[in-house]
Write an enzyme that holds these catalytic residues in place. Sequence first.
Site, PDB file in Angstrom:
ATOM      1  N   ASN A  11       0.979  -1.020  -0.141  1.00 32.12           N
ATOM      2  CA  ASN A  11      -0.023  -0.045   0.058  1.00 32.12           C
ATOM      3  C   ASN A  11       0.872   1.343   0.082  1.00 32.12           C
ATOM      4  O   ASN A  11       1.676   1.596   0.970  1.00 32.12           O
ATOM      5  CB  ASN A  11      -0.886  -0.148   1.175  1.00 32.12           C
ATOM      6  N   TRP A  12       1.222   1.870  -1.057  1.00 33.31           N
ATOM      7  CA  TRP A  12       1.956   3.114  -1.409  1.00 33.31           C
ATOM      8  C   TRP A  12       1.362   4.130  -0.499  1.00 33.31           C
ATOM      9  O   TRP A  12       2.258   5.115  -0.248  1.00 33.31           O
ATOM     10  CB  TRP A  12       2.178   3.366  -2.679  1.00 33.31           C
ATOM     11  N   LYS A  13       0.057   4.209  -0.114  1.00 37.10           N
ATOM     12  CA  LYS A  13      -0.693   5.495   0.395  1.00 37.10           C
ATOM     13  C   LYS A  13      -0.129   6.771  -0.436  1.00 37.10           C
ATOM     14  O   LYS A  13      -0.100   6.573  -1.759  1.00 37.10           O
ATOM     15  CB  LYS A  13       0.058   5.663   1.926  1.00 37.10           C
ATOM     16  N   HIS A  96      -9.641   1.266   4.590  1.00 37.61           N
ATOM     17  CA  HIS A  96      -8.263   1.512   5.458  1.00 37.61           C
ATOM     18  C   HIS A  96      -8.598   2.402   6.859  1.00 37.61           C
ATOM     19  O   HIS A  96      -9.224   3.489   6.658  1.00 37.61           O
ATOM     20  CB  HIS A  96      -7.349   2.166   4.587  1.00 37.61           C
ATOM     21  N   GLU A  98      -6.828   4.936   7.630  1.00 42.55           N
ATOM     22  CA  GLU A  98      -6.579   6.012   7.370  1.00 42.55           C
ATOM     23  C   GLU A  98      -7.926   6.758   6.872  1.00 42.55           C
ATOM     24  O   GLU A  98      -8.261   7.990   6.959  1.00 42.55           O
ATOM     25  CB  GLU A  98      -5.433   6.350   6.709  1.00 42.55           C
ATOM     26  N   GLU A 164      -5.615  -4.737  10.382  1.00 44.41           N
ATOM     27  CA  GLU A 164      -4.672  -3.765  10.442  1.00 44.41           C
ATOM     28  C   GLU A 164      -4.997  -3.171  11.945  1.00 44.41           C
ATOM     29  O   GLU A 164      -5.886  -2.065  11.986  1.00 44.41           O
ATOM     30  CB  GLU A 164      -4.573  -2.709   9.608  1.00 44.41           C
ATOM     31  N   GLY A 170       2.353   1.764  10.825  1.00 40.59           N
ATOM     32  CA  GLY A 170       3.538   3.015  10.809  1.00 40.59           C
ATOM     33  C   GLY A 170       4.160   3.396  11.951  1.00 40.59           C
ATOM     34  O   GLY A 170       4.848   4.326  12.108  1.00 40.59           O
ATOM     35  N   SER A 208       3.253  -2.334  10.274  1.00 40.79           N
ATOM     36  CA  SER A 208       4.567  -2.439  10.538  1.00 40.79           C
ATOM     37  C   SER A 208       5.293  -3.781  10.214  1.00 40.79           C
ATOM     38  O   SER A 208       6.149  -4.311  10.853  1.00 40.79           O
ATOM     39  CB  SER A 208       5.002  -2.224  12.041  1.00 40.79           C
ATOM     40  N   GLY A 229       2.913  -1.276   4.120  1.00 41.11           N
ATOM     41  CA  GLY A 229       3.068   0.256   3.884  1.00 41.11           C
ATOM     42  C   GLY A 229       4.401   0.361   3.693  1.00 41.11           C
ATOM     43  O   GLY A 229       4.760   0.139   2.596  1.00 41.11           O
ATOM     44  N   GLY A 230       4.903   0.909   4.736  1.00 42.18           N
ATOM     45  CA  GLY A 230       6.373   1.517   4.592  1.00 42.18           C
ATOM     46  C   GLY A 230       7.393   0.607   3.785  1.00 42.18           C
ATOM     47  O   GLY A 230       7.772   1.257   2.769  1.00 42.18           O
TER      48      GLY A 230
HETATM   49  P1  PGA Z   1       2.449  -0.008   7.599  1.00 44.54           P
HETATM   50  O1  PGA Z   1       1.120   0.288   6.984  1.00 44.54           O
HETATM   51  O2  PGA Z   1       3.182  -1.216   6.911  1.00 44.54           O
HETATM   52  O3  PGA Z   1       3.439   1.075   7.060  1.00 44.54           O
HETATM   53  O4  PGA Z   1       2.451   0.040   9.311  1.00 44.54           O
HETATM   54  C1  PGA Z   1       0.339  -0.729   6.834  1.00 44.54           C
HETATM   55  C2  PGA Z   1      -0.935  -0.149   6.261  1.00 44.54           C
HETATM   56  O5  PGA Z   1      -1.453   0.884   6.377  1.00 44.54           O
HETATM   57  O6  PGA Z   1      -1.584  -0.806   5.371  1.00 44.54           O
END
Ligand code: PGA
Length: 248
Positions: A11-13, A96, A98, A164, A170, A208, A229-230
């Site tokens: 997930n590049w966000k 998600h 967010e 999640e 994150g 994470s 994500g990251g």
């Molecule tokens: P993260 O994000 O791996 O950076 O914790 C995961 C996500 O939000 O899908």
Amino acid sequence: MIWHKQWIFGNWKMNGNLADNAVLLQQLAKINHDHALVGIATPFPYLSQAVDLLKNSQIIVGSQDCSSFAEKGAYTGEVSATMIKNCGAKFVLIGHSERRTYFNEQNQILRKKIDNALACDLIPILCVGETLEQRQARQETAVVGKQLTVLQGLSVNHIAVAYEPVWAIGTGEVATATQIEHMHAFIHREILSILGENVTIRTLYGGSVNANNAADILSIDKVNGALVGGASLKADAFSAIIANAQTE
Ligand code: PGA
């Protein structure tokens, strides 16, 4: 077949630009990932670029959201599931944390998004998870159970859900193996009771996930993959996570 592999999805966000994406996508296209289904959720403007640069690989591309409006029309700023599909995408993240936090997305709107995705043959990946306060109050299963009620009445043979925990996204803080195992078992049970015993389920863990912890996380019972994500923004880290996907 894709429903019987582990899924490693990035997930590049809201990250990337055409030049950096091109480098990353070309590196990803070279990764051997026959044992896993690999997907990348890019920002909308980069869907076509990712589809194009990954066309000789098996990696699938998706978006991080879609509109709750089904039809084209006067909805300034919205991007429909049909448009996403038209760009060559195969899946869409729905709900998600967010989106839930910053855009106040709740079940009513999320159900419309799921329906729109399914109507044009995109795989919706429903994201669920509790906040730290909710876990401290021991409400995590109640919260996730309520989020899963969005699936009630759906007529599907397959469903993908990403668990999640918001406090693990994150932050570098990963849920413990016991926490993950309990929640994934709970999600499986809930889905079977909502959608029927014959539904095929993929539950991905997210929060994470990185090259160092992927092997442990991906070997937990009923963890059918990871939403990353990251670490999905770095080819080395993402490739190492993919290498740890289990053959189920
Ligand atoms: P993260 O994000 O791996 O950076 O914790 C995961 C996500 O939000 O899908």
